[in-house]
Design a protein around this motif. Sequence first.
Motif, PDB file in Angstrom:
ATOM      1  N   MET A  79      36.459  41.127  38.509  1.00  0.00           N
ATOM      2  CA  MET A  79      35.979  40.654  37.499  1.00  0.00           C
ATOM      3  C   MET A  79      35.237  39.092  37.550  1.00  0.00           C
ATOM      4  SD  MET A  79      35.238  41.709  34.397  1.00  0.00           S
ATOM      5  CE  MET A  79      34.991  41.091  32.780  1.00  0.00           C
ATOM      6  N   LYS A  80      35.846  38.362  38.361  1.00  0.00           N
ATOM      7  CA  LYS A  80      35.575  37.056  38.505  1.00  0.00           C
ATOM      8  C   LYS A  80      34.260  37.036  39.340  1.00  0.00           C
ATOM      9  CE  LYS A  80      40.107  34.893  38.368  1.00  0.00           C
ATOM     10  NZ  LYS A  80      41.179  33.926  39.069  1.00  0.00           N
ATOM     11  N   ASN A  81      34.112  37.870  40.136  1.00  0.00           N
ATOM     12  CA  ASN A  81      33.124  37.912  41.221  1.00  0.00           C
ATOM     13  C   ASN A  81      31.572  38.309  40.088  1.00  0.00           C
ATOM     14  OD1 ASN A  81      34.418  37.254  43.211  1.00  0.00           O
ATOM     15  ND2 ASN A  81      34.610  39.530  44.047  1.00  0.00           N
ATOM     16  N   ILE A 111      31.219  37.771  37.042  1.00  0.00           N
ATOM     17  CA  ILE A 111      31.039  36.199  36.116  1.00  0.00           C
ATOM     18  C   ILE A 111      30.228  35.368  37.000  1.00  0.00           C
ATOM     19  CG2 ILE A 111      31.929  34.593  34.907  1.00  0.00           C
ATOM     20  CD1 ILE A 111      34.188  36.496  33.997  1.00  0.00           C
ATOM     21  N   LYS A 112      30.882  35.315  38.168  1.00  0.00           N
ATOM     22  CA  LYS A 112      30.123  34.299  38.928  1.00  0.00           C
ATOM     23  C   LYS A 112      28.856  34.526  39.290  1.00  0.00           C
ATOM     24  CE  LYS A 112      31.012  32.029  43.648  1.00  0.00           C
ATOM     25  NZ  LYS A 112      31.896  32.060  44.690  1.00  0.00           N
ATOM     26  N   LYS A 133      26.473  33.825  36.488  1.00  0.00           N
ATOM     27  CA  LYS A 133      26.196  32.183  36.385  1.00  0.00           C
ATOM     28  C   LYS A 133      25.175  31.953  37.167  1.00  0.00           C
ATOM     29  CE  LYS A 133      30.649  30.984  34.333  1.00  0.00           C
ATOM     30  NZ  LYS A 133      31.710  30.142  34.498  1.00  0.00           N
TER      31      LYS A 133
END
Length: 145
Positions: free
Chosen positions: A1-3, A5-6, A9
């Motif tokens: 999930m963090k990937n 969002i990154k 961005k």
Amino acid sequence: MKNIIKLIKQAGNKFYIVLGLVTLFFVIFTLVSSKTKLTATKKNAKYTIAYITSDWHQKNNNGVGTDFTYYVNGEKINKTCANSLEKGTRYIVLYDSLHPKNYIILYNHKISNNIKSPVNGWKFNELPIKIDSSDLKFYFEKLNL
């Protein structure tokens, strides 16, 4: 999930532009597709009886409107129309003989209970009630066909 969002961005505004274009394409495709189905319905028209199975309702599993059923070659077809029709009444429905789930309900043409539904539909000249071609033109104009 963090990937994810990154990645969003980093993509910045490009992501929203692509998302907007995909959404626009989907809306246009849906509009063109539904118009094509209705045009085919007009071209391959047959008629049968629509049995109104509910009064007007807000939202349920079928959507907003009035539920109805019609039969083509023994197959039961359940649909919802945007008209407020009385439960238990019957109307003429025009359907596409090649794709029977495509329909136009003729909500100004109520049909009496003593007329039986045809197995394979009626052609225009076989209808048990008189429908003028100008009446059909009214429905087609309303749907921009």
